[in-house]
Design a protein around this motif. Sequence first.
Motif, short mmCIF file in Angstrom:
data_model
loop_
_atom_site.label_atom_id
_atom_site.label_comp_id
_atom_site.label_asym_id
_atom_site.label_seq_id
_atom_site.Cartn_x
_atom_site.Cartn_y
_atom_site.Cartn_z
N GLY A 168 -8.83 8.60 -16.67
CA GLY A 168 -9.94 9.48 -16.33
C GLY A 168 -9.91 9.94 -14.89
O GLY A 168 -10.95 10.26 -14.31
N LEU A 169 -8.72 9.99 -14.30
CA LEU A 169 -8.57 10.39 -12.92
C LEU A 169 -7.88 11.75 -12.86
O LEU A 169 -6.73 11.88 -13.29
CB LEU A 169 -7.72 9.37 -12.15
N PRO A 170 -8.53 12.79 -12.32
CA PRO A 170 -7.83 14.07 -12.14
C PRO A 170 -6.69 13.88 -11.14
O PRO A 170 -6.92 13.44 -10.01
CB PRO A 170 -8.92 15.00 -11.58
N VAL A 171 -5.47 14.17 -11.57
CA VAL A 171 -4.30 13.87 -10.75
C VAL A 171 -3.81 15.13 -10.05
O VAL A 171 -3.35 16.07 -10.70
CB VAL A 171 -3.17 13.25 -11.60
N GLU A 172 -3.92 15.14 -8.73
CA GLU A 172 -3.42 16.24 -7.91
C GLU A 172 -1.90 16.21 -7.95
O GLU A 172 -1.28 15.16 -7.83
CB GLU A 172 -3.96 16.06 -6.48
N ARG A 173 -1.28 17.40 -8.13
CA ARG A 173 0.15 17.45 -8.42
C ARG A 173 1.05 17.42 -7.19
O ARG A 173 2.16 16.92 -7.26
CB ARG A 173 0.48 18.71 -9.24
N VAL A 174 0.61 17.97 -6.06
CA VAL A 174 1.50 18.10 -4.90
C VAL A 174 1.85 16.74 -4.31
O VAL A 174 2.99 16.49 -3.91
CB VAL A 174 0.88 19.02 -3.84
N TYR A 175 0.85 15.86 -4.25
CA TYR A 175 1.05 14.55 -3.64
C TYR A 175 0.86 13.39 -4.63
O TYR A 175 1.75 12.56 -4.82
CB TYR A 175 0.08 14.35 -2.46
N VAL A 176 -0.31 13.32 -5.23
CA VAL A 176 -0.71 12.13 -5.95
C VAL A 176 0.15 11.88 -7.18
O VAL A 176 0.55 10.75 -7.48
CB VAL A 176 -2.21 12.20 -6.33
N THR A 215 2.92 -9.00 -7.83
CA THR A 215 2.63 -8.02 -6.78
C THR A 215 1.40 -7.21 -7.13
O THR A 215 1.22 -6.77 -8.27
CB THR A 215 3.82 -7.06 -6.59
N THR A 216 0.55 -6.98 -6.14
CA THR A 216 -0.56 -6.04 -6.27
C THR A 216 -0.25 -4.80 -5.46
O THR A 216 -0.01 -4.87 -4.25
CB THR A 216 -1.88 -6.65 -5.78
N LEU A 217 -0.21 -3.66 -6.17
CA LEU A 217 0.03 -2.36 -5.54
C LEU A 217 -1.30 -1.64 -5.32
O LEU A 217 -2.15 -1.64 -6.21
CB LEU A 217 0.89 -1.48 -6.44
N ALA A 218 -1.44 -1.00 -4.19
CA ALA A 218 -2.56 -0.08 -3.96
C ALA A 218 -2.00 1.32 -3.79
O ALA A 218 -1.23 1.58 -2.85
CB ALA A 218 -3.37 -0.48 -2.74
N ALA A 219 -2.33 2.22 -4.70
CA ALA A 219 -1.93 3.62 -4.60
C ALA A 219 -3.04 4.38 -3.90
O ALA A 219 -4.19 4.40 -4.37
CB ALA A 219 -1.67 4.21 -5.98
N VAL A 220 -2.74 5.00 -2.78
CA VAL A 220 -3.74 5.74 -2.01
C VAL A 220 -3.85 7.16 -2.59
O VAL A 220 -2.91 7.96 -2.51
CB VAL A 220 -3.37 5.81 -0.52
N PRO A 243 7.92 10.51 0.15
CA PRO A 243 7.93 11.88 0.67
C PRO A 243 7.88 12.92 -0.46
O PRO A 243 8.54 12.77 -1.49
CB PRO A 243 9.27 11.96 1.42
N VAL A 244 7.10 13.98 -0.25
CA VAL A 244 6.99 15.04 -1.25
C VAL A 244 7.83 16.25 -0.86
O VAL A 244 7.83 17.25 -1.58
CB VAL A 244 5.52 15.45 -1.46
N LEU A 245 8.54 16.16 0.26
CA LEU A 245 9.46 17.22 0.69
C LEU A 245 10.88 16.67 0.69
O LEU A 245 11.09 15.48 0.89
CB LEU A 245 9.14 17.70 2.10
N ALA A 259 0.87 -1.18 0.00
CA ALA A 259 0.00 0.00 0.00
C ALA A 259 0.90 1.22 0.00
O ALA A 259 1.70 1.41 0.92
CB ALA A 259 -0.91 0.00 1.22
N ALA A 260 0.79 2.04 -1.03
CA ALA A 260 1.71 3.16 -1.21
C ALA A 260 0.98 4.48 -1.07
O ALA A 260 -0.16 4.63 -1.53
CB ALA A 260 2.38 3.08 -2.58
N ILE A 261 1.67 5.45 -0.46
CA ILE A 261 1.05 6.75 -0.21
C ILE A 261 2.12 7.84 -0.26
O ILE A 261 3.26 7.62 0.12
CB ILE A 261 0.34 6.75 1.17
N ALA A 262 1.74 9.01 -0.78
CA ALA A 262 2.62 10.17 -0.74
C ALA A 262 2.57 10.77 0.67
O ALA A 262 1.52 10.81 1.29
CB ALA A 262 2.20 11.20 -1.76
N CYS A 263 3.72 11.23 1.16
CA CYS A 263 3.82 11.68 2.55
C CYS A 263 4.25 13.13 2.66
O CYS A 263 5.19 13.55 1.98
CB CYS A 263 4.87 10.84 3.29
#
Length: 302
Positions: free
Chosen positions: A262-270, A290-295, A206-208, A179-183
């Motif tokens: 068809g997904l609007p992609v937010e630039r700061v994190y997603v 592998t199955t990835l889940a992008a949050v 990390p986004v910083l 499970a992956a997420i931008a931080c």
Amino acid sequence: MTGTDTPDLAALRPRLPSPLHEAADGRFERHGVRLLLKREDLIHPELVGNKWRKLAPTLATAGGRALVTFGGAYSNHLRAAAAAGRLLGLPTVGVVRGHELSGRPLNPSLARCAADGMRLHFVDRSTYRRKSEPETLAALLRAVDAEDAVVVPEGGSNAEAVRGCRALGEELGEHADVAAIACGTGGTLAGLAAGLPRGRRALGIPVLRGGFLKADIERLQERAFGGPRGAWSLDDRFHHGGYARTTPGLDAFAEDFEHRHGLPVERVYVAKLLYALLALTEEGAFPRGTTLAAVVTGRPFP
């Protein structure tokens, strides 16, 4: 609302659990990797994504007191806190990094906060860096006439938020291996990892810049759970220059992903998260099968 009232969070009507969709994408599939999108951006139209999970535990115990929190000029967290205050009838104060902004017209993000009733208090960057020190925090609360307020840290990442985000991992359960997420501040990753079942792991992007997040996440888990929970790791190569910064390559990737799915992609994190997952897949970081889940933690603003 009086000081003894408890906000009715049902009035916010969150959509939980958030939807989990498969994104058929040949760029992942050729490496034997399956991509899922955990649509946290659909939880609530104004408390977007992980903001609901992080704020709800604190809102439930606010007891009608004002909410004081912190953020930069483009903070998603400030907008979410302001919206929650309006919807629940709670007064909110946003302490904003950058005293030089106080004499300028509000940008669209801060204008939305003000429209939702948030009082904005601008401070110099040196004071902002010391905001967690008891004397500095007390002075800030006096300055905004909110000494009895509920204080929520930058990004909403406190022990209550981390425990609230544990449900995200529980919802994903056995659906994904990673499970992956931008931080930003690490609170959502700390809770996500704690909620995943044994044998599954969380990956933070990390986004910083700075490399400080590992220690912060460890501290958050200590405060929330008394010690480490779950398997998690960070890859700090994909910040694209730092917070709220982008590159032509990242913009082109995000536009292509929007067209494909068809997904609007937010630039700061997603965008940074999805870019990283494709790069890691092409590097062979994930075994075949592998199955990835992008949050998906947000959507473009405005």
